[in-house]
Scaffold this active site. Structure first.
Site, PDB file in Angstrom:
ATOM      1  N   GLU A   1      -1.483  -8.827   4.822  1.00  0.00           N
ATOM      2  CA  GLU A   1      -1.333  -8.931   6.285  1.00  0.00           C
ATOM      3  C   GLU A   1      -2.665  -8.801   7.009  1.00  0.00           C
ATOM      4  O   GLU A   1      -2.751  -9.078   8.200  1.00  0.00           O
ATOM      5  CB  GLU A   1      -0.333  -7.876   6.792  1.00  0.00           C
ATOM      6  CG  GLU A   1      -0.850  -6.439   6.887  1.00  0.00           C
ATOM      7  CD  GLU A   1      -0.817  -5.669   5.572  1.00  0.00           C
ATOM      8  OE1 GLU A   1      -0.756  -6.318   4.507  1.00  0.00           O
ATOM      9  OE2 GLU A   1      -0.895  -4.430   5.608  1.00  0.00           O
TER      10      GLU A   1
ATOM     11  N   HIS B   1      -3.630  -5.666   0.894  1.00  0.00           N
ATOM     12  CA  HIS B   1      -3.066  -5.940   2.222  1.00  0.00           C
ATOM     13  C   HIS B   1      -3.142  -7.426   2.582  1.00  0.00           C
ATOM     14  O   HIS B   1      -4.084  -7.841   3.254  1.00  0.00           O
ATOM     15  CB  HIS B   1      -3.840  -5.148   3.280  1.00  0.00           C
ATOM     16  CG  HIS B   1      -3.601  -3.674   3.226  1.00  0.00           C
ATOM     17  ND1 HIS B   1      -2.495  -3.072   3.778  1.00  0.00           N
ATOM     18  CD2 HIS B   1      -4.332  -2.671   2.670  1.00  0.00           C
ATOM     19  CE1 HIS B   1      -2.549  -1.761   3.582  1.00  0.00           C
ATOM     20  NE2 HIS B   1      -3.646  -1.489   2.905  1.00  0.00           N
TER      21      HIS B   1
ATOM     22  N   CYS C   1       0.848  -1.197   0.000  1.00  0.00           N
ATOM     23  CA  CYS C   1       0.000   0.000   0.000  1.00  0.00           C
ATOM     24  C   CYS C   1       0.887   1.252   0.000  1.00  0.00           C
ATOM     25  O   CYS C   1       1.539   1.535  -0.991  1.00  0.00           O
ATOM     26  CB  CYS C   1      -0.969  -0.044   1.178  1.00  0.00           C
ATOM     27  SG  CYS C   1      -2.353   1.094   0.985  1.00  0.00           S
TER      28      CYS C   1
END
Lengths: 229, 80
Positions: free
Chosen positions: A205, A203, A86
């Site tokens: 994560e 993302h 990002c």
């Protein structure tokens, strides 16, 4: 394996990145402040998501010129792997470590939702946990994710297998409806030529345990840890 | 010496913000606006008084920070 997560003023996803790395590495990554002149010797450097320097001038522009980035560029040139997610991807393009630029989303709106990604290749130290052609579901959350590069650069990226992920539909189809931000050729993530640097807008994560709605992001971290341990 | 820098998108780079502005102008009744391209304007107050040196310095600043050369052009004006 050791990893470092870089924190700039305005970074806000560093703890999510720490959690994802810890879950796979079995130890906590080191948090490094942007003003530090050097990053400790680690096997992986991560630039997490957020809004470094309030996105002033251009997203990632200020962070790309901060003291710690000089050392990260030097280490990257020696082959230390770097992952930017990002805002991290925006910083990597602003430094020139990755080609192209991330512009305002085509519909001008901040987009925060799950998207599907097609894994273009598993032949990298980042994507070994996936199969080429696999469709995964992970979230995006950004205002400036509209990837742009000139045609010559894009063709070179394609020829050298540097496209990491593309936005797609559930069946892996590449079309405008599956593209959340207008990115050219549906590009969601790219590698540098040596494939030691990966930048991606989505993302992974934030998709590592069932409480988050899925675990498709986990294989990126487990694959990296396997490659780098 | 003062420097004025205009940063604009290169030809061929899509500008959705400019398009939205053009659309808004149209909806306000301003006719005949064929296109709008949005950019940035920066004013720099410089200690340097030599125009050539000032221009060279600002040019370097544009390349290294003020403009993203992948997508943007820049133009420099000096108050002499």
């Amino acid at each position: 394996m050791k990893a470092a997560v870089i924190v700039f003023p305005g970074t806000n996803r560093e703890q999510d990145m720490v959690d994802a790395l810890s879950a796979c590495m079995g130890n906590d990554p080191i948090l490094v402040w942007h003003g530090d002149p050097t990053v400790p010797d680690v096997d992986l450097i991560v630039l997490p998501g957020g809004f470094s320097y309030g996105d002033y001038l251009r997203s990632g522009a200020m962070a790309a010129r901060s003291p710690v980035m000089r050392d990260i560029i030097a280490k990257s040139e020696k082959g230390v792997p770097v992952l930017g997610v990002c805002n991290g991807f925006q910083i990597l393009t602003e430094t020139g470590m990755l080609p192209g630029a991330l512009m305002r989303n085509a519909d001008l709106k901040f987009v925060c939702k799950d998207v599907r990604l097609k894994v273009e290749t598993s032949q990298s130290l980042f994507a070994g946990g996936y199969q080429a052609g696999q469709v995964i579901r992970v979230p995006v959350a950004h205002h400036d994710g509209n990837y742009f590069a000139d045609e010559e650069t894009l063709d070179r990226l394609e020829d050298r297998g540097q496209i990491a992920f593309r936005y797609c539909d559930e069946d892996g189809g590449l079309n405008r409806d599956a593209n959340p931000n207008g990115s050219i050729r549906n590009i969601a993530g790219i590698y540098n030529e040596a494939k030691t640097v990966l930048g991606m807008m989505p993302h992974p994560e934030n998709m590592i345990e069932s409480a988050q709605g899925g675990t498709d992001g986990l294989a990126l971290f487990s694959g990296m840890v396997e490659a780098l341990s | 010496m003062k420097a004025r820098v205009h940063v604009t998108l290169k030809t061929g780079v899509l500008d959705p913000q400019g398009k939205a502005v053009a659309h808004a102008l149209d909806s306000l009744g301003f006719e005949g606006v064929n296109d709008v391209r949005q950019g940035k304007y920066l004013e720099l107050d410089l200690a340097e008084n030599d125009p050539d040196k000032a221009h060279a310095a600002v040019d370097d600043m544009c390349r290294k920070l003020l403009a993203n050369m992948v997508i943007e052009n820049y133009a420099i004006e000096l108050d002499t």
